[in-house]
Design a protein around this motif. Structure first.
Motif, short mmCIF file in Angstrom:
data_model
loop_
_atom_site.label_atom_id
_atom_site.label_comp_id
_atom_site.label_asym_id
_atom_site.label_seq_id
_atom_site.Cartn_x
_atom_site.Cartn_y
_atom_site.Cartn_z
N HIS A 52 0.96 -1.32 0.07
CA HIS A 52 0.05 0.09 0.18
C HIS A 52 0.79 1.21 -0.02
CE1 HIS A 52 -3.34 -2.75 1.03
NE2 HIS A 52 -4.02 -1.93 1.30
N ARG A 53 0.38 2.30 -0.61
CA ARG A 53 1.11 3.88 -0.49
C ARG A 53 0.49 4.16 0.89
NH1 ARG A 53 0.94 5.40 -6.91
NH2 ARG A 53 2.95 4.31 -7.17
N ARG A 55 -1.11 7.13 1.50
CA ARG A 55 -2.63 7.58 1.32
C ARG A 55 -3.49 6.33 1.22
NH1 ARG A 55 -2.11 12.20 3.71
NH2 ARG A 55 -0.89 13.55 2.65
N GLU A 56 -3.04 5.31 0.68
CA GLU A 56 -4.01 4.02 0.58
C GLU A 56 -4.33 3.41 1.78
OE1 GLU A 56 -3.03 2.27 -3.92
OE2 GLU A 56 -1.63 1.87 -2.12
N ARG A 59 -6.73 6.01 3.75
CA ARG A 59 -8.09 5.92 3.50
C ARG A 59 -8.67 4.29 3.92
NH1 ARG A 59 -6.22 8.36 -1.21
NH2 ARG A 59 -5.75 6.36 -2.23
#
Length: 139
Positions: A52-53, A55-56, A59
């Motif tokens: 995951h990044r 921001r991912e 969220r």
């Protein structure tokens, strides 16, 4: 904590007892404090799904602030459970993934998360009953 208690704890948990422990429950408490906090469990559970990044991740984990996610991922990286890869792009991109050690922990964390989901209603009802029965004890 007595040596006898440590030996019993070691036998129950499957940890080999090699003699008296040097403080802090042989280091177990420190590890459990890290992997047992709410945000670490949620980050590990999310990363168990794949890379995951930042921001991912943010969220995917309701209620986590940018600061708390930053602190949590740093701590998990420091503990060798998560690997952070930064790419020299504009804007900078950062990926997070579980290390082999993190992956070995993910099964237990996901099991705990499943157990919590399965039993949350029973626990909530038990708490309500306890609170109602012991409301006079809070004087």
């Amino acid at each position: 904590m007595s040596v006898g208690h440590n030996a019993v704890t070691a036998q129950v948990s499957g940890i080999a007892a090699v003699g008296p422990c040097d403080g802090d429950d042989c280091g177990i408490r420190d590890v459990l404090d890290r992997i047992g906090d709410k945000w670490s469990v949620l980050v590990i559970a999310e990363l168990a799904k794949g890379v995951h990044r930042f921001r991912e991740l943010q969220r995917a984990i309701p209620g986590i602030s940018q600061r708390m996610l930053t602190l949590t991922t740093r701590r998990l990286c420091r503990d060798g459970l998560v690997e952070r890869t930064a790419y020299a792009t504009i804007p900078p991109q950062v990926d997070y993934r579980l290390t082999a050690t993190g992956q070995s922990l993910a099964g237990a964390v996901l099991g705990l998360a499943d157990w919590a989901r399965e039993h949350k209603d029973v626990i909530a009802a038990s708490r309500q009953q306890w609170d109602a029965e012991h409301s006079d004890d809070r004087g």
